[in-house]
Design an enzyme around this catalytic site. Structure first.
Site, mmCIF file in Angstrom:
data_model
loop_
_atom_site.group_PDB
_atom_site.id
_atom_site.type_symbol
_atom_site.label_atom_id
_atom_site.label_comp_id
_atom_site.label_asym_id
_atom_site.label_seq_id
_atom_site.Cartn_x
_atom_site.Cartn_y
_atom_site.Cartn_z
ATOM 1 N N GLY A 1 -8.603 -0.258 1.364
ATOM 2 C CA GLY A 1 -8.014 -0.931 0.214
ATOM 3 C C GLY A 1 -6.865 -1.801 0.667
ATOM 4 N N GLY B 1 -0.040 -4.141 1.079
ATOM 5 C CA GLY B 1 -0.994 -4.330 2.168
ATOM 6 C C GLY B 1 -1.479 -5.760 2.329
ATOM 7 N N HIS C 1 2.052 6.831 4.208
ATOM 8 C CA HIS C 1 3.070 7.274 3.236
ATOM 9 C C HIS C 1 3.106 8.795 3.343
ATOM 10 C CE1 HIS C 1 5.422 7.652 -0.383
ATOM 11 N NE2 HIS C 1 4.430 7.963 -1.182
HETATM 12 N N1 LIG Z 1 -0.642 -0.400 -1.550
HETATM 13 C C1 LIG Z 1 0.300 -0.585 -0.613
HETATM 14 O O1 LIG Z 1 0.638 -1.708 -0.274
HETATM 15 C C2 LIG Z 1 0.950 0.563 0.076
HETATM 16 C C3 LIG Z 1 0.319 1.784 0.166
HETATM 17 N N2 LIG Z 1 0.831 2.758 0.975
HETATM 18 C C4 LIG Z 1 0.102 4.001 1.118
HETATM 19 O O2 LIG Z 1 -1.165 3.713 1.721
HETATM 20 C C5 LIG Z 1 -2.150 4.648 1.261
HETATM 21 C C6 LIG Z 1 -3.319 3.888 0.665
HETATM 22 O O3 LIG Z 1 -2.879 3.212 -0.496
HETATM 23 P P1 LIG Z 1 -3.560 1.847 -0.977
HETATM 24 O O4 LIG Z 1 -3.864 0.984 0.195
HETATM 25 O O5 LIG Z 1 -2.698 1.328 -2.066
HETATM 26 O O6 LIG Z 1 -4.939 2.372 -1.589
HETATM 27 P P2 LIG Z 1 -6.044 1.537 -2.378
HETATM 28 O O7 LIG Z 1 -6.235 2.191 -3.692
HETATM 29 O O8 LIG Z 1 -5.748 0.086 -2.332
HETATM 30 O O9 LIG Z 1 -7.348 1.766 -1.470
HETATM 31 C C7 LIG Z 1 -7.875 3.032 -1.273
HETATM 32 C C8 LIG Z 1 -9.064 2.943 -0.355
HETATM 33 O O10 LIG Z 1 -9.515 4.267 -0.096
HETATM 34 C C9 LIG Z 1 -10.891 4.387 -0.482
HETATM 35 N N3 LIG Z 1 -11.104 5.747 -0.940
HETATM 36 C C10 LIG Z 1 -10.995 6.252 -2.183
HETATM 37 N N4 LIG Z 1 -11.269 7.572 -2.178
HETATM 38 C C11 LIG Z 1 -11.563 7.885 -0.884
HETATM 39 C C12 LIG Z 1 -11.953 9.063 -0.231
HETATM 40 N N5 LIG Z 1 -12.081 10.214 -0.887
HETATM 41 N N6 LIG Z 1 -12.215 9.025 1.083
HETATM 42 C C13 LIG Z 1 -12.076 7.866 1.783
HETATM 43 N N7 LIG Z 1 -11.711 6.696 1.222
HETATM 44 C C14 LIG Z 1 -11.456 6.723 -0.098
HETATM 45 C C15 LIG Z 1 -11.070 3.333 -1.548
HETATM 46 O O11 LIG Z 1 -12.447 3.019 -1.670
HETATM 47 P P3 LIG Z 1 -13.117 2.480 -3.045
HETATM 48 O O12 LIG Z 1 -13.074 0.997 -2.947
HETATM 49 O O13 LIG Z 1 -14.507 2.993 -3.021
HETATM 50 O O14 LIG Z 1 -12.282 3.044 -4.176
HETATM 51 C C16 LIG Z 1 -10.247 2.204 -0.968
HETATM 52 O O15 LIG Z 1 -10.959 1.554 0.051
HETATM 53 C C17 LIG Z 1 -1.397 5.567 0.275
HETATM 54 O O16 LIG Z 1 -0.928 6.652 0.996
HETATM 55 C C18 LIG Z 1 -0.236 4.697 -0.197
HETATM 56 O O17 LIG Z 1 0.866 5.418 -0.669
HETATM 57 C C19 LIG Z 1 1.965 2.575 1.721
HETATM 58 C C20 LIG Z 1 2.642 1.393 1.665
HETATM 59 C C21 LIG Z 1 2.256 0.341 0.746
HETATM 60 MG MG LIG Z 2 4.762 3.555 -2.247
#
Ligand SMILES: NC(=O)C1=CN([C@@H]2O[C@H](COP(=O)(O)OP(=O)(O)OC[C@H]3O[C@@H](n4cnc5c(N)ncnc54)[C@H](OP(=O)(O)O)[C@@H]3O)[C@@H](O)[C@H]2O)C=CC1
Ligand SMILES: [Mg+2]
Ligand SMILES: CC[C@](O)(C(C)=O)C(=O)O
Ligand SMILES: [Mg+2]
EC number: 1.1.1.86
Length: 337
Positions: free
Chosen positions: A27, A135, A109
């Site tokens: 994601g 991201g 995180h």
């Molecule tokens: N968003 C950001 O910019 C930031 C996020 N973080 C941290 O990064 C981590 C990810 O967040 P973020 O990038 O926002 O997440 P997103 O919601 O953007 O993406 C999540 C990803 O994980 C996949 N996914 C969902 N469920 C599962 C599973 N059970 N097993 C494997 N993959 C799975 C999703 O696939 P599908 O498309 O099928 O749903 C998607 O590809 C978190 O810990 C967050 O706190 C840290 C700093 C900033």
């Molecule tokens: Mg955060």
């Protein structure tokens, strides 16, 4: 208290180039880490469930996609970038059975470690590389030769080299171009949650919406209110980003600066500060984490309702029309670059 800040010259990219990295999730953060690591010469595999809608996006970029369990089994470094609320079950089902001494478990995180939702075995490294930015901008900055600062932490140092490995990973995604700060899982988790709730997302969105409401309810044009309260905010914050609040105050008129100094503290007053302290207390005590995990387990009813209310706010309709005329503003969100 001073902190250690690490830059490109402090990190050895060779360490992460010598490992196979599984990025679990593709994601916002997952695509940025995976593509930038690959561009930095790292062997990357993606872990996603069979029916994941992210699979085609990763495959279109030429990345190899396996299930989370298969990717974790192959890799030496497993970076979990699935949603925080999905990580506990994902870890139990797909990651824990594929950990072995010498492997490293990484997070973007600290939520699941800080609140005890995941407890890794003692013989693996547990570390974090947490970019301080969304991201899609982590990736965009990397491509542009820049970087988003990162927080780096080690929870468990089984190998004795976990920090150097995490720093190497941070270099691979451009983090050490801007600076990587060494911290702890607790400090990252608590400050990150506070920042996004009180200032960056919750505080800023509520400030913008409320300013827009006050102007439009007083009869001013929504378009004028939009430019004033939302569009120009980026330009003002750009100046703060470049040179702090002082540079913003240097650039705006004396009239604006006098209004800022005399009225700002009336908007963000002692009641707001007290509420911020309460929010921090809920984070530190684990109350927020328990509430969010329970909300997720219940199918996210409040989250869905509040998200829909936000999307229906009149500022969104006004903004959509105005941004359609600004090709350079309405940049599409992609998981490619
Ligand atoms: N968003 C950001 O910019 C930031 C996020 N973080 C941290 O990064 C981590 C990810 O967040 P973020 O990038 O926002 O997440 P997103 O919601 O953007 O993406 C999540 C990803 O994980 C996949 N996914 C969902 N469920 C599962 C599973 N059970 N097993 C494997 N993959 C799975 C999703 O696939 P599908 O498309 O099928 O749903 C998607 O590809 C978190 O810990 C967050 O706190 C840290 C700093 C900033
Ligand atoms: Mg955060
Ligand atoms: C500000 C929100 C954030 O913490 C981030 C982009 O850094 C997140 O969790 O998405
Ligand atoms: Mg953050």
């Amino acid at each position: 208290m001073s902190v250690e800040v690490y830059y490109d010259d402090d990190a050895d990219l060779g360490l992460i180039q010598g490992r196979k990295v599984a990025v679990i999730g593709y994601g916002s953060q997952g695509h940025a880490h995976a593509l930038s690591l690959r561009d930095s010469g790292v062997d990357v595999v993606i872990g996603l469930p069979a029916g994941s809608k992210s699979r085609p996006k990763a495959e279109e970029q030429g990345l190899r996609v396996l299930t989370p369990a298969e990717a974790a089994a192959e890799a030496d470094v497993i970076m979990i970038l699935a949603p925080d609320t999905a990580q506990r079950a994902l870890y139990a089902e797909a990651i824990a059975p594929n950990l072995a001494p010498g492997k490293a478990l990484f997070f973007g995180h600290g939520f699941n470690i800080r609140y005890g939702l995941i407890t890794p075995p003692a013989d693996v490294d547990v570390a974090m590389v947490a970019p301080k930015g969304p991201g899609h901008l982590v990736r965009r900055q990397y491509v542009d030769g820049k970087g988003v600062p990162c927080l780096v932490a080690v929870e468990q140092d089984a190998s004795g080299t976990a920090f150097q490995l995490a720093l190497s990973y941070a270099k691979g995604i451009g983090g050490t171009r801007a600076g990587a700060i060494r911290t702890t899982f607790t400090e990252e988790t608590e400050t990150d949650l506070f920042g996004e709730q009180a200032v960056l997302c919750g505080g800023a969105a509520a400030l913008v919406q409320t300013g827009f409401e006050v102007l439009t309810e007083a009869g001013y044009a929504p378009e004028v209110a939009y430019f004033e309260c939302l569009h120009e905010l980026k330009l003002i914050v750009d100046l703060m980003y470049e040179g702090g609040i002082a540079r913003m105050r240097y650039s705006v008129s004396d009239t604006a600066e006098y209004g800022d100094l005399s009225r700002g503290p009336r908007v963000i007053d002692s009641r707001v500060k007290e509420e911020m302290r309460k929010i921090l207390g809920e984070i530190q005590s684990g109350e927020f984490a328990r509430e969010w995990v329970a909300e997720d387990e219940a199918g996210r009813p409040n989250f869905a309702k509040w998200r829909a209310e936000g999307a229906a706010h009149p500022i969104e309709e006004t903004g959509q029309k105005l941004r359609a005329m600004m090709s350079w503003v309405d940049r599409p969100i992609t998981e490619t670059a």
